[in-house]
Design a protein around this motif. Structure first.
Motif, PDB file in Angstrom:
ATOM      1  N   ARG A 200      -2.977 -14.757  -1.067  1.00  8.41           N
ATOM      2  CA  ARG A 200      -2.167 -13.522  -0.506  1.00  8.41           C
ATOM      3  C   ARG A 200      -2.727 -12.909   0.886  1.00  8.41           C
ATOM      4  O   ARG A 200      -1.881 -12.612   1.395  1.00  8.41           O
ATOM      5  N   VAL A 201      -3.973 -13.170   0.705  1.00  4.07           N
ATOM      6  CA  VAL A 201      -4.607 -12.500   2.344  1.00  4.07           C
ATOM      7  C   VAL A 201      -4.027 -13.169   3.263  1.00  4.07           C
ATOM      8  O   VAL A 201      -3.775 -12.704   4.309  1.00  4.07           O
ATOM      9  N   SER A 230     -19.432 -15.069   8.913  1.00  2.00           N
ATOM     10  CA  SER A 230     -19.189 -16.481   9.384  1.00  2.00           C
ATOM     11  C   SER A 230     -18.186 -17.120   8.551  1.00  2.00           C
ATOM     12  O   SER A 230     -17.738 -16.631   7.648  1.00  2.00           O
ATOM     13  N   ALA A 231     -18.009 -18.469   9.010  1.00  2.00           N
ATOM     14  CA  ALA A 231     -17.360 -19.329   8.074  1.00  2.00           C
ATOM     15  C   ALA A 231     -17.783 -19.869   6.905  1.00  2.00           C
ATOM     16  O   ALA A 231     -17.218 -20.549   6.178  1.00  2.00           O
ATOM     17  N   GLU A 232     -19.226 -19.641   6.653  1.00  2.00           N
ATOM     18  CA  GLU A 232     -19.900 -20.351   5.427  1.00  2.00           C
ATOM     19  C   GLU A 232     -19.650 -19.470   4.297  1.00  2.00           C
ATOM     20  O   GLU A 232     -19.137 -18.435   4.151  1.00  2.00           O
ATOM     21  N   ASP A 233     -19.788 -20.171   3.206  1.00  2.00           N
ATOM     22  CA  ASP A 233     -19.794 -19.445   1.842  1.00  2.00           C
ATOM     23  C   ASP A 233     -18.354 -19.045   1.619  1.00  2.00           C
ATOM     24  O   ASP A 233     -17.941 -18.190   1.037  1.00  2.00           O
ATOM     25  N   GLY A 234     -17.497 -19.866   2.169  1.00  2.00           N
ATOM     26  CA  GLY A 234     -15.914 -19.423   1.862  1.00  2.00           C
ATOM     27  C   GLY A 234     -15.394 -19.421   0.486  1.00  2.00           C
ATOM     28  O   GLY A 234     -14.846 -18.578   0.326  1.00  2.00           O
ATOM     29  N   GLY A 235     -16.039 -20.287  -0.315  1.00  2.00           N
ATOM     30  CA  GLY A 235     -15.612 -20.223  -1.617  1.00  2.00           C
ATOM     31  C   GLY A 235     -15.842 -18.725  -2.224  1.00  2.00           C
ATOM     32  O   GLY A 235     -15.203 -18.023  -3.013  1.00  2.00           O
ATOM     33  N   ALA A 236     -17.170 -18.487  -1.945  1.00  2.00           N
ATOM     34  CA  ALA A 236     -17.947 -17.308  -2.721  1.00  2.00           C
ATOM     35  C   ALA A 236     -17.045 -16.227  -2.235  1.00  2.00           C
ATOM     36  O   ALA A 236     -16.759 -15.052  -2.791  1.00  2.00           O
ATOM     37  N   ASN A 238     -14.154 -15.962  -0.908  1.00  2.00           N
ATOM     38  CA  ASN A 238     -12.624 -15.826  -1.404  1.00  2.00           C
ATOM     39  C   ASN A 238     -12.488 -15.150  -2.651  1.00  2.00           C
ATOM     40  O   ASN A 238     -12.010 -14.175  -3.201  1.00  2.00           O
ATOM     41  N   VAL A 239     -13.601 -15.484  -3.732  1.00  2.00           N
ATOM     42  CA  VAL A 239     -13.585 -14.835  -4.993  1.00  2.00           C
ATOM     43  C   VAL A 239     -14.047 -13.420  -4.859  1.00  2.00           C
ATOM     44  O   VAL A 239     -13.444 -12.416  -5.538  1.00  2.00           O
ATOM     45  N   THR A 240     -14.608 -13.141  -3.831  1.00  2.00           N
ATOM     46  CA  THR A 240     -15.435 -11.850  -3.871  1.00  2.00           C
ATOM     47  C   THR A 240     -14.399 -10.884  -3.292  1.00  2.00           C
ATOM     48  O   THR A 240     -14.167  -9.756  -3.781  1.00  2.00           O
ATOM     49  N   LEU A 241     -13.560 -11.170  -2.496  1.00  2.00           N
ATOM     50  CA  LEU A 241     -12.664 -10.571  -1.682  1.00  2.00           C
ATOM     51  C   LEU A 241     -11.418 -10.173  -2.830  1.00  2.00           C
ATOM     52  O   LEU A 241     -10.846  -9.023  -2.713  1.00  2.00           O
ATOM     53  N   ALA A 242     -11.117 -11.268  -3.577  1.00  2.00           N
ATOM     54  CA  ALA A 242      -9.815 -10.964  -4.478  1.00  2.00           C
ATOM     55  C   ALA A 242     -10.491 -10.004  -5.431  1.00  2.00           C
ATOM     56  O   ALA A 242      -9.606  -9.058  -5.989  1.00  2.00           O
ATOM     57  N   VAL A 258     -21.564 -10.560   3.345  1.00  2.00           N
ATOM     58  CA  VAL A 258     -22.473 -11.096   2.352  1.00  2.00           C
ATOM     59  C   VAL A 258     -21.868 -10.980   1.174  1.00  2.00           C
ATOM     60  O   VAL A 258     -21.827  -9.910   0.448  1.00  2.00           O
ATOM     61  N   PRO A 259     -21.542 -12.131   0.584  1.00  2.00           N
ATOM     62  CA  PRO A 259     -20.594 -12.038  -0.676  1.00  2.00           C
ATOM     63  C   PRO A 259     -21.311 -11.462  -1.923  1.00  2.00           C
ATOM     64  O   PRO A 259     -20.597 -10.899  -2.748  1.00  2.00           O
TER      65      PRO A 259
END
Length: 267
Positions: A200-201, A230-236, A238-242, A258-259
């Protein structure tokens, strides 16, 4: 007087012979091997005839030659462009078409092509199966737009921006030291972010601003922004932003750099 006698219980022997004769083996007539020889000669001749005829059919005859070249899978490119770049001359023996060379030539002539499969279609055709690259970002330059795919490859320049593709804005900070990153590294980081954000984002992202490797910001529709870091921790992230957008749907700014410690604000 009685005549000559044999030894008791023995067989009579010819006079003057001290040994019994060995039995003779029958000789095979020489004529019996002739049919086999003729068969081998005929088989060899037939094999040569078949091989020669096959080679002539493949290379020398008017059969099995390229009469049509078709292209499939194109979107932005046209089939005519693909056929022209393939450079396969009509009348070429089908068996002599170097499919690997054609594939390399297509990728070199048309960088928009991501994958291509060159297939012989017997008896007289060549099929070109094409997969085009798709842009995940575009770079604005001189009034035109450079398309960037999911491998961070800049592969085409177009006059109009593709609909729904975010603009990549690279404004790297000029800081000395070993942590400086070039355009290529920053572009790859931006692509990594775009493939990590929630779907969605991604659809609502209008611009991606990259000032350094650890300072990447998304500008969404409606003036909203996301500090991704940064591009690191993209999976975390993603979940946090949702979860953050669901909890604060009216917020204008989201920080998931900082997720484990996300934040949101009105603007």
């Amino acid at each position: 007087m009685s005549g000559p006698t044999t030894a008791e219980g023995g067989e009579p022997q010819e006079p003057g012979s001290g040994r019994s004769r060995l039995p003779r083996l029958p000789r095979l007539p020489a004529a019996l091997s002739a049919p086999r020889t003729r068969t081998l000669i005929l088989a060899a001749a037939a094999l040569l005839a078949v091989t020669g005829g096959g080679l002539w059919a493949l290379y020398g005859s008017s059969w099995l030659r390229v009469e049509k070249v078709t292209a499939a899978g194109t979107d932005v490119l046209s089939p005519e462009e693909v056929r022209a770049a393939a450079g396969i001359a009509s009348g070429t023996p089908l068996v002599s078409v170097d499919t690997d060379a054609v594939e390399n030539r297509l990728r070199g002539e048309l960088p928009r092509i991501d994958e291509v499969d060159v297939v012989r279609s017997w008896p007289d055709g060549i099929r070109l199966k094409v997969t085009e690259r798709e842009p995940v970002l575009i770079v604005e330059k001189g009034g035109k737009f450079i398309e960037v795919d999911d491998d961070a490859i800049r592969y085409a320049t177009v006059a109009r921006a593709p609909q729904g593709v975010p603009v990549l804005e690279l404004t790297p900070r000029r800081t000395p030291g070993p942590q400086r990153f070039g355009t290529g590294e920053l572009t790859r980081a931006a692509v990594e972010v775009m493939t990590a954000v929630p779907a969605r984002v991604a659809r609502e992202t209008r611009r991606l601003k990259v000032r350094s490797y650890d300072s990447i910001t998304l500008e969404l529709s409606g003036g909203r922004t996301v500090d991704w870091g940064s591009a690191e921790d993209g999976g975390a992230k993603n979940v946090t932003l949702a979860a953050l957008m669901k909890a604060a749907p009216k917020a204008g700014h989201f920080d998931v750099s900082v997720p484990t410690a996300p934040a949101s604000a009105a603007s």
